[in-house]
Design a protein around this motif. Structure first.
Motif, mmCIF file in Angstrom:
data_model
loop_
_atom_site.group_PDB
_atom_site.id
_atom_site.type_symbol
_atom_site.label_atom_id
_atom_site.label_comp_id
_atom_site.label_asym_id
_atom_site.label_seq_id
_atom_site.Cartn_x
_atom_site.Cartn_y
_atom_site.Cartn_z
ATOM 1 N N LEU A 396 0.825 -1.212 0.000
ATOM 2 C CA LEU A 396 0.000 0.000 0.000
ATOM 3 C C LEU A 396 0.856 1.258 0.000
ATOM 4 O O LEU A 396 0.440 2.306 -0.482
ATOM 5 N N ASP A 397 2.071 1.147 0.565
ATOM 6 C CA ASP A 397 2.921 2.345 0.652
ATOM 7 C C ASP A 397 3.908 2.444 -0.515
ATOM 8 O O ASP A 397 4.873 3.191 -0.451
ATOM 9 N N LEU A 398 3.664 1.684 -1.593
ATOM 10 C CA LEU A 398 4.630 1.679 -2.706
ATOM 11 C C LEU A 398 4.799 3.078 -3.306
ATOM 12 O O LEU A 398 5.912 3.516 -3.575
ATOM 13 N N ARG A 399 3.704 3.781 -3.460
ATOM 14 C CA ARG A 399 3.795 5.117 -4.054
ATOM 15 C C ARG A 399 4.690 6.033 -3.215
ATOM 16 O O ARG A 399 5.584 6.697 -3.734
ATOM 17 N N SER A 400 4.447 6.061 -1.910
ATOM 18 C CA SER A 400 5.241 6.975 -1.083
ATOM 19 C C SER A 400 6.698 6.536 -1.031
ATOM 20 O O SER A 400 7.606 7.352 -0.924
ATOM 21 N N ARG A 401 6.948 5.224 -1.185
ATOM 22 C CA ARG A 401 8.335 4.766 -1.203
ATOM 23 C C ARG A 401 9.061 5.208 -2.472
ATOM 24 O O ARG A 401 10.267 5.409 -2.468
ATOM 25 N N LEU A 402 8.308 5.325 -3.567
ATOM 26 C CA LEU A 402 8.943 5.654 -4.843
ATOM 27 C C LEU A 402 8.908 7.145 -5.165
ATOM 28 O O LEU A 402 9.614 7.615 -6.054
ATOM 29 N N ALA A 403 8.078 7.895 -4.460
ATOM 30 C CA ALA A 403 7.961 9.334 -4.739
ATOM 31 C C ALA A 403 9.153 10.075 -4.138
ATOM 32 O O ALA A 403 9.927 9.493 -3.400
#
Ligand code: SF4
Length: 412
Positions: A396-403
């Motif tokens: 679920l936190d993939l976006r924040s990890r990649l941003a």
């Protein structure tokens, strides 16, 4: 009024030309060496960089013939109601300037535009005269980009392509409503009619050149256009849709996106602030996605939010991938070129290198590290001989990890 020196007029007319993004390098910071430290400057007026048809980066003298204008486009610093210093060159003066800059090795070509004086056709004739004189009287072989004026006689617009390498007509705003509101003297059917005629003339000339060795060339570097972003209420989705329709209908080489810049004495109908420069950058990325990465307009639009805007914190290719997690991970050793191009972090060169390398052996993460900029950022989206991202893609936190702060570089 006393006549200003050539240097004074050059300063005014080069400064007035800077708002046209059609040959600018965008997204870079402005630097100078006025404090005595370092060498060079990004702030000088008059010389810009563009890419020649063979891919070389070339320097162009970028000026207006005049910044007088009888039109009143709200977003333009040169509009007739604007309180700016005005100047004008004769065609002969522009020819002399171009030749003297060229002989000193300052430039390799000319980017010439103009405000409209007397009439559109009169102005167009003057622009053509510069290009004709350079080519015919001086055998100038350098690059010429002419802005053409859609309201001018059709025959004049077509003559421009005989002398210029590239011609362009700005559509200015992404929607007809925006054009009517902010450029009341312009008309979108006139603009598109002129683009259509140029597109046909380019196609015919290419056909003739294929068949007859000495057939006259016509704008061999094609035609381009520019859209102003953020001056009206058009969403990114509308801009992307319009650009794609222009590419398809008029076989444009490039659509340039220019973030609206607030101008002195701005009209009250304009926004007070410029849009984030990142918005312009995201539009260029979406443009590349469609033209070089095999995405459809519909794919790119799936990365937009409810208002039709692309995310600013991550690029559109990553945004698309996060919404299509079911398509990942992609096996680097087996996937088609099309599937590899959809992997965030893989550019066209990296994909070509992968396809070449995997002919000889199965690729491991170490191999990818040599072929791409950052293998760590690819990991959630790929499978290699020694790597499988167990459920990473579902986090679920993939976006924040990649941003950002460590933003992925997706178009390497
Ligand atoms: S036609 Fe419009 S955009 Fe072009 S110079 Fe005149 S006011 Fe500016």
């Amino acid at each position: 009024m006393s006549r200003s020196s050539v240097a004074e007029r050059l300063e005014i007319l080069a400064d007035a030309a800077k708002y046209d993004a059609s040959c600018a390098s965008s997204g870079t910071s402005r630097r100078h060496s006025r404090d005595g430290k370092g060498l060079g400057s990004m702030e000088g007026m008059g010389i810009c960089h563009a890419y020649a048809p063979d891919g070389r980066c070339i320097s162009l003298l970028k000026i207006l013939l005049t910044n007088h204008c009888i039109f009143d486009c709200h977003y333009c610093v040169n509009r007739k109601s604007s309180n700016v210093r005005r100047a004008r060159f004769t065609p002969g003066e522009v020819v002399d300037l171009t030749l003297s800059f060229y002989r000193r090795n300052y430039i390799e070509g000319l980017f010439l535009s103009s405000g409209i004086v007397k009439s559109s056709s009169h102005t167009m004739e003057q622009l053509i005269e510069v290009a004709r004189s350079l080519r015919e009287d001086h055998e100038f072989r350098g690059y010429i980009h002419l802005k053409t004026i859609p309201e001018a006689d059709a025959e004049l617009i077509e003559r421009a392509g005989l002398w210029a390498d590239r011609v362009s007509i700005n559509v200015e705003l992404p929607t007809d409503t925006g054009l009517a509101q902010l450029a009341p003297d312009k008309n979108s059917s006139q603009i598109e009619g002129a683009m259509g005629r140029i597109g046909d003339a380019i196609a015919q000339a290419r056909d003739s050149c294929d068949r007859f060795r000495h057939a006259p060339r016509f704008a061999p570097a094609g035609q381009s256009t520019q859209m102003i972003v953020g001056a009206d209420g058009a969403s990114d989705g509308q801009i992307i849709g319009r650009a794609n329709s222009l590419y398809a209908r008029f076989r444009l080489r490039r659509v340039y996106y220019s973030a609206f810049s607030p101008i002195p004495d701005a009209s009250a109908v304009l926004p007070l602030r410029r849009p984030p420069l990142m918005r312009e950058h995201r539009l260029y990325q979406s443009d590349w996605q469609i033209r070089y990465y095999g995405f459809s307009v519909g794919d790119v639009l799936k990365a937009t939010d409810a208002e039709g805007m692309l995310p600013l914190d991550i690029d559109p290719k990553l945004a698309w991938a996060l919404r299509h997690r079911q398509d990942f991970p992609v096996d680097i050793n087996r996937a088609s070129r099309e599937a590899l191009l959809r992997v965030p972090g893989l550019g066209t060169r990296a994909v070509a290198a992968i396809l070449q390398a995997r002919r000889h052996h199965r690729l491991r993460l170490d191999d990818l590290a040599r072929l791409t900029r950052s293998v760590a950022k690819l990991r959630p989206f790929i499978v290699t001989a020694d790597w499988r991202p167990t459920r990473m893609i579902d986090r679920l936190d993939l976006r924040s990890r990649l941003a950002p702060p460590r933003q992925m570089e997706l178009f390497g």
